[in-house]
Motif scaffolding. Structure first.
Motif, PDB file in Angstrom:
ATOM      1  N   LEU A 142       1.214  -1.525   0.112  1.00 31.68           N
ATOM      2  CA  LEU A 142       0.047  -0.067  -0.323  1.00 31.68           C
ATOM      3  C   LEU A 142       0.646   1.295   0.234  1.00 31.68           C
ATOM      4  CD1 LEU A 142      -3.024  -0.757   2.779  1.00 31.68           C
ATOM      5  CD2 LEU A 142      -3.160  -0.813   0.140  1.00 31.68           C
ATOM      6  N   GLU A 143       2.757   1.182   0.726  1.00 31.80           N
ATOM      7  CA  GLU A 143       2.917   2.480   0.553  1.00 31.80           C
ATOM      8  C   GLU A 143       3.896   2.619  -1.073  1.00 31.80           C
ATOM      9  OE1 GLU A 143       4.698   1.264   4.238  1.00 31.80           O
ATOM     10  OE2 GLU A 143       2.599   2.282   5.003  1.00 31.80           O
ATOM     11  N   PHE A 144       3.764   1.480  -1.412  1.00 34.38           N
ATOM     12  CA  PHE A 144       3.829   2.230  -3.005  1.00 34.38           C
ATOM     13  C   PHE A 144       5.342   0.806  -3.102  1.00 34.38           C
ATOM     14  CE2 PHE A 144       1.857   1.935  -6.474  1.00 34.38           C
ATOM     15  CZ  PHE A 144       2.565   2.457  -7.558  1.00 34.38           C
ATOM     16  N   GLU A 145       5.331   0.407  -2.134  1.00 35.45           N
ATOM     17  CA  GLU A 145       7.474  -0.735  -1.863  1.00 35.45           C
ATOM     18  C   GLU A 145       6.961  -2.202  -2.293  1.00 35.45           C
ATOM     19  OE1 GLU A 145      10.147  -1.848   0.817  1.00 35.45           O
ATOM     20  OE2 GLU A 145       8.620  -0.754   1.536  1.00 35.45           O
ATOM     21  N   PHE A 146       7.369  -2.574  -3.749  1.00 37.57           N
ATOM     22  CA  PHE A 146       7.662  -3.382  -4.013  1.00 37.57           C
ATOM     23  C   PHE A 146       8.757  -4.552  -3.751  1.00 37.57           C
ATOM     24  CE2 PHE A 146       5.085  -0.404  -7.008  1.00 37.57           C
ATOM     25  CZ  PHE A 146       3.533  -1.040  -6.107  1.00 37.57           C
ATOM     26  N   SER A 147      10.132  -3.990  -3.611  1.00 34.39           N
ATOM     27  CA  SER A 147      11.172  -4.994  -3.773  1.00 34.39           C
ATOM     28  C   SER A 147      11.144  -5.897  -2.576  1.00 34.39           C
ATOM     29  CB  SER A 147      12.229  -4.355  -3.712  1.00 34.39           C
ATOM     30  OG  SER A 147      14.051  -4.914  -4.506  1.00 34.39           O
ATOM     31  N   ARG A 148      11.764  -4.981  -1.775  1.00 38.99           N
ATOM     32  CA  ARG A 148      11.785  -6.033   0.037  1.00 38.99           C
ATOM     33  C   ARG A 148       9.978  -6.605  -0.128  1.00 38.99           C
ATOM     34  NH1 ARG A 148      13.411  -2.363   4.316  1.00 38.99           N
ATOM     35  NH2 ARG A 148      12.668  -0.907   3.329  1.00 38.99           N
ATOM     36  N   PRO A 149       8.755  -6.290   0.034  1.00 41.79           N
ATOM     37  CA  PRO A 149       8.434  -6.536   0.219  1.00 41.79           C
ATOM     38  C   PRO A 149       8.167  -8.599  -0.471  1.00 41.79           C
ATOM     39  CG  PRO A 149       7.527  -5.069   0.176  1.00 41.79           C
ATOM     40  CD  PRO A 149       8.882  -4.939   0.194  1.00 41.79           C
ATOM     41  N   ILE A 151      10.698 -10.058  -0.964  1.00 40.03           N
ATOM     42  CA  ILE A 151      11.533 -11.151  -0.844  1.00 40.03           C
ATOM     43  C   ILE A 151      10.719 -11.572   0.411  1.00 40.03           C
ATOM     44  CG2 ILE A 151      13.180 -10.915  -0.340  1.00 40.03           C
ATOM     45  CD1 ILE A 151      14.784  -8.715  -1.637  1.00 40.03           C
ATOM     46  N   HIS A 152       9.796 -11.109   0.425  1.00 44.57           N
ATOM     47  CA  HIS A 152       9.533 -11.003   2.152  1.00 44.57           C
ATOM     48  C   HIS A 152       8.067 -12.658   1.787  1.00 44.57           C
ATOM     49  CE1 HIS A 152      10.227  -7.435   4.496  1.00 44.57           C
ATOM     50  NE2 HIS A 152      11.838  -8.336   4.004  1.00 44.57           N
ATOM     51  N   ALA A 153       7.297 -12.398   0.550  1.00 44.72           N
ATOM     52  CA  ALA A 153       6.415 -12.519   0.374  1.00 44.72           C
ATOM     53  C   ALA A 153       7.033 -14.406  -0.120  1.00 44.72           C
ATOM     54  CB  ALA A 153       5.744 -12.274  -0.274  1.00 44.72           C
ATOM     55  N   ARG A 154       8.057 -13.841  -1.079  1.00 44.18           N
ATOM     56  CA  ARG A 154       8.491 -15.651  -1.630  1.00 44.18           C
ATOM     57  C   ARG A 154       8.719 -16.555  -0.194  1.00 44.18           C
ATOM     58  NH1 ARG A 154      11.780 -13.234  -6.652  1.00 44.18           N
ATOM     59  NH2 ARG A 154      10.504 -13.706  -8.135  1.00 44.18           N
ATOM     60  N   ALA A 155       9.814 -15.389   0.955  1.00 46.33           N
ATOM     61  CA  ALA A 155      10.146 -16.370   1.921  1.00 46.33           C
ATOM     62  C   ALA A 155       8.659 -16.611   2.775  1.00 46.33           C
ATOM     63  CB  ALA A 155      10.728 -15.115   2.797  1.00 46.33           C
ATOM     64  N   ILE A 156       7.517 -16.480   3.337  1.00 40.28           N
ATOM     65  CA  ILE A 156       6.592 -16.772   3.454  1.00 40.28           C
ATOM     66  C   ILE A 156       6.267 -17.909   2.835  1.00 40.28           C
ATOM     67  CG2 ILE A 156       4.719 -16.493   4.157  1.00 40.28           C
ATOM     68  CD1 ILE A 156       4.959 -13.198   4.685  1.00 40.28           C
ATOM     69  N   ALA A 157       5.455 -17.555   0.952  1.00 43.52           N
ATOM     70  CA  ALA A 157       5.587 -18.782   0.344  1.00 43.52           C
ATOM     71  C   ALA A 157       6.416 -20.756   1.200  1.00 43.52           C
ATOM     72  CB  ALA A 157       6.040 -18.654  -1.001  1.00 43.52           C
ATOM     73  N   ASP A 158       7.861 -20.293   1.211  1.00 51.54           N
ATOM     74  CA  ASP A 158       8.633 -21.353   1.085  1.00 51.54           C
ATOM     75  C   ASP A 158       8.470 -21.585   2.708  1.00 51.54           C
ATOM     76  OD1 ASP A 158       9.470 -21.482  -0.837  1.00 51.54           O
ATOM     77  OD2 ASP A 158      10.989 -20.084  -1.448  1.00 51.54           O
ATOM     78  N   ARG A 159       7.706 -21.152   3.651  1.00 52.04           N
ATOM     79  CA  ARG A 159       7.617 -21.269   5.263  1.00 52.04           C
ATOM     80  C   ARG A 159       7.249 -23.031   5.203  1.00 52.04           C
ATOM     81  NH1 ARG A 159       5.742 -16.814   7.997  1.00 52.04           N
ATOM     82  NH2 ARG A 159       7.384 -15.710   7.694  1.00 52.04           N
ATOM     83  N   PRO A 160       8.100 -23.629   5.229  1.00 49.64           N
ATOM     84  CA  PRO A 160       7.477 -25.283   5.759  1.00 49.64           C
ATOM     85  C   PRO A 160       6.459 -25.449   6.849  1.00 49.64           C
ATOM     86  CG  PRO A 160       9.549 -25.125   6.606  1.00 49.64           C
ATOM     87  CD  PRO A 160       9.203 -23.565   6.375  1.00 49.64           C
ATOM     88  N   THR A 161       6.239 -24.264   7.897  1.00 52.39           N
ATOM     89  CA  THR A 161       5.094 -24.368   8.316  1.00 52.39           C
ATOM     90  C   THR A 161       4.205 -23.634   8.411  1.00 52.39           C
ATOM     91  OG1 THR A 161       6.376 -22.475   9.976  1.00 52.39           O
ATOM     92  CG2 THR A 161       6.911 -24.588  11.267  1.00 52.39           C
ATOM     93  N   ALA A 162       3.801 -23.441   6.870  1.00 50.35           N
ATOM     94  CA  ALA A 162       3.082 -22.848   7.182  1.00 50.35           C
ATOM     95  C   ALA A 162       1.673 -23.457   6.302  1.00 50.35           C
ATOM     96  CB  ALA A 162       3.175 -21.338   6.224  1.00 50.35           C
ATOM     97  N   SER A 163       0.939 -23.083   6.517  1.00 49.99           N
ATOM     98  CA  SER A 163      -0.406 -24.049   5.572  1.00 49.99           C
ATOM     99  C   SER A 163      -0.760 -23.567   4.105  1.00 49.99           C
ATOM    100  CB  SER A 163      -2.084 -23.290   6.086  1.00 49.99           C
ATOM    101  OG  SER A 163      -2.070 -22.402   5.942  1.00 49.99           O
ATOM    102  N   LEU A 164      -1.385 -24.444   3.695  1.00 49.29           N
ATOM    103  CA  LEU A 164      -1.128 -24.589   2.197  1.00 49.29           C
ATOM    104  C   LEU A 164      -1.652 -23.294   1.809  1.00 49.29           C
ATOM    105  CD1 LEU A 164      -0.358 -25.945  -0.195  1.00 49.29           C
ATOM    106  CD2 LEU A 164      -2.413 -27.108  -0.264  1.00 49.29           C
ATOM    107  N   ARG A 165      -3.610 -23.417   2.619  1.00 49.34           N
ATOM    108  CA  ARG A 165      -3.402 -21.692   1.994  1.00 49.34           C
ATOM    109  C   ARG A 165      -2.511 -20.505   2.640  1.00 49.34           C
ATOM    110  NH1 ARG A 165      -9.376 -21.850   5.179  1.00 49.34           N
ATOM    111  NH2 ARG A 165      -9.834 -20.073   3.599  1.00 49.34           N
TER     112      ARG A 165
END
Length: 398
Positions: A142-149, A151-165
């Protein structure tokens, strides 16, 4: 529905459980809350119209009702929580039902209030840390920052403890941010970024932040006008020197040059290049003449529509300039916007604006038309709010 169920439970309880100095205020707030729920439900029962202009007015009414509900819910919940902390209710009175964190977070996510949702999750100590992390990423978006977010989104997508959803939502978000980071060398912005700015502005308007909405709107219009010229020039034009270099290379007999010189705003182009709306309008008029020469009548209609709409919106720019987000301290209100729009008395006939739209709803309608006419593709669903709904489904109590 969680707010509605909660308010119903509280209203059925004895107000003796509320601090004496707060009882009148709580009673008034709960009454108003119930009335706004009824108003909101009545609007929802009408159903969203299929016609674009009526849909914009419908959504504006929904947003206003939701904002009123959120204000009163927050007030009532604060007062009831204060009583709960200071002194427990007497045992002979039924307890006030304080909503569970999940029930509070769901409507916040639906409304795109990601920072607040994250704060509620982390303060309440729930098991929704993954959702809170995605909320933080969305807040940066929302603050129009895309680069670091991204990276963080990809890290969450690869998080083994996170649910499939959670992982699927994070992957979708990472892909969206990938698109928003693409930056061609010959363009100062992209259609993806302009569409993102449009939806970002819509979220601001949904939250009643009119000045922020106008700031984003004018930024998007200026960038969209500049991009339209850059696509023809096949180069970035981000300063006066670049604009003058491109202009000097144009054939003096070209329709673009002749049309721009005939514009009453050509002096603004000579002074500011494409760094001002009026300078862009002059070039837009030249592009119209080029389209006429090529017998591209659909393009002529689009460019003429965009130019007319921007001219109609120009009085609104002064409101932006005088507000806190620009150069002044003047508050921006619905009435001020309506008065500014009223200076263009022929706007509804020229742009075919529905008479039912007024104030910010009318500005939002014109803004969308400008973006569409300038070639910015806007889907039917706000992707920011769509992600909020996806996260709400994960959080929603079963």
């Amino acid at each position: 529905r969680y707010w509605r169920d909660w308010s119903s439970d509280v209203c059925s309880s004895d107000l003796d459980v509320v601090a004496p100095e707060d009882r009148r205020r709580v009673a008034t707030t709960l009454t108003e809350l119930a009335q706004w729920f009824e108003t909101w439900q009545a609007i929802r029962d009408e159903g969203e119209p299929a016609v674009l202009d009526r849909r914009e007015a419908y959504r504006s009414r929904i947003r206003s009702a939701e904002q009123e509900i959120l204000i009163r819910y927050s007030t009532a919940n604060t007062l009831l929580m204060r009583r709960r902390i200071i002194a427990p209710a007497p045992t002979n009175h039924p307890p006030v039902l304080i909503p569970q964190p999940r029930s509070v977070v769901v409507p916040l996510l639906h409304d795109g209030l990601f920072a607040l949702a994250s704060r509620v999750i982390r303060t309440a100590g729930t098991d929704l840390d993954d959702v809170a992390d995605l909320c933080d990423v969305m807040q940066r978006r929302l603050e129009f920052e895309f680069s670091r977010p991204r990276i963080h989104a990809r890290a969450i997508a690869d998080r083994p403890t996170a649910s499939l959803r959670i992982r699927n939502a994070a992957s979708t978000l990472a892909r969206d941010l990938d698109q928003l980071m693409v930056q061609p060398v010959n363009q100062s912005t992209t259609n993806w970024q302009l569409a993102e700015l449009f939806w970002n502005a819509e979220v601001c308007l949904r939250h009643g932040r009119i000045a922020d909405f106008l700031a984003r709107m004018w930024n998007a219009i200026e960038m969209a006008l500049r991009l339209r010229a850059e696509l023809v020039a096949e180069r970035r034009i981000t300063d006066l020197a670049a604009a003058q270099s491109w202009w000097n290379e144009l054939d003096p007999e070209s329709p673009v040059r002749k049309g721009a010189c005939a514009s009453r705003h050509f002096g603004s182009f000579e002074k500011d290049g494409l760094m001002s709306v009026r300078g862009c309008i002059a070039i837009l008029q030249g592009l119209e003449e080029s389209a006429v020469a090529n017998h591209d009548w659909a393009e002529v209609e689009r460019l003429n529509g965009a130019r007319s709409a921007v001219c109609v919106l120009e009085p609104i720019k002064q409101l932006r300039n005088d507000s806190l987000i620009a150069h002044g301290t003047i508050a921006v209100s619905e009435d001020a916007i309506s008065r500014a729009l009223g200076r263009s008395t022929m706007r509804q006939q020229e742009l075919r604006i529905p008479a039912t739209l007024t104030g910010t709803a009318e500005v939002a309608w014109i803004y969308r038309q400008v973006m569409t006419d300038l070639g910015v593709h806007l889907c039917d669903e706000n992707p920011i709010l769509a992600m909020g709904r996806a996260l709400a489904l994960i959080v929603e109590p079963t």
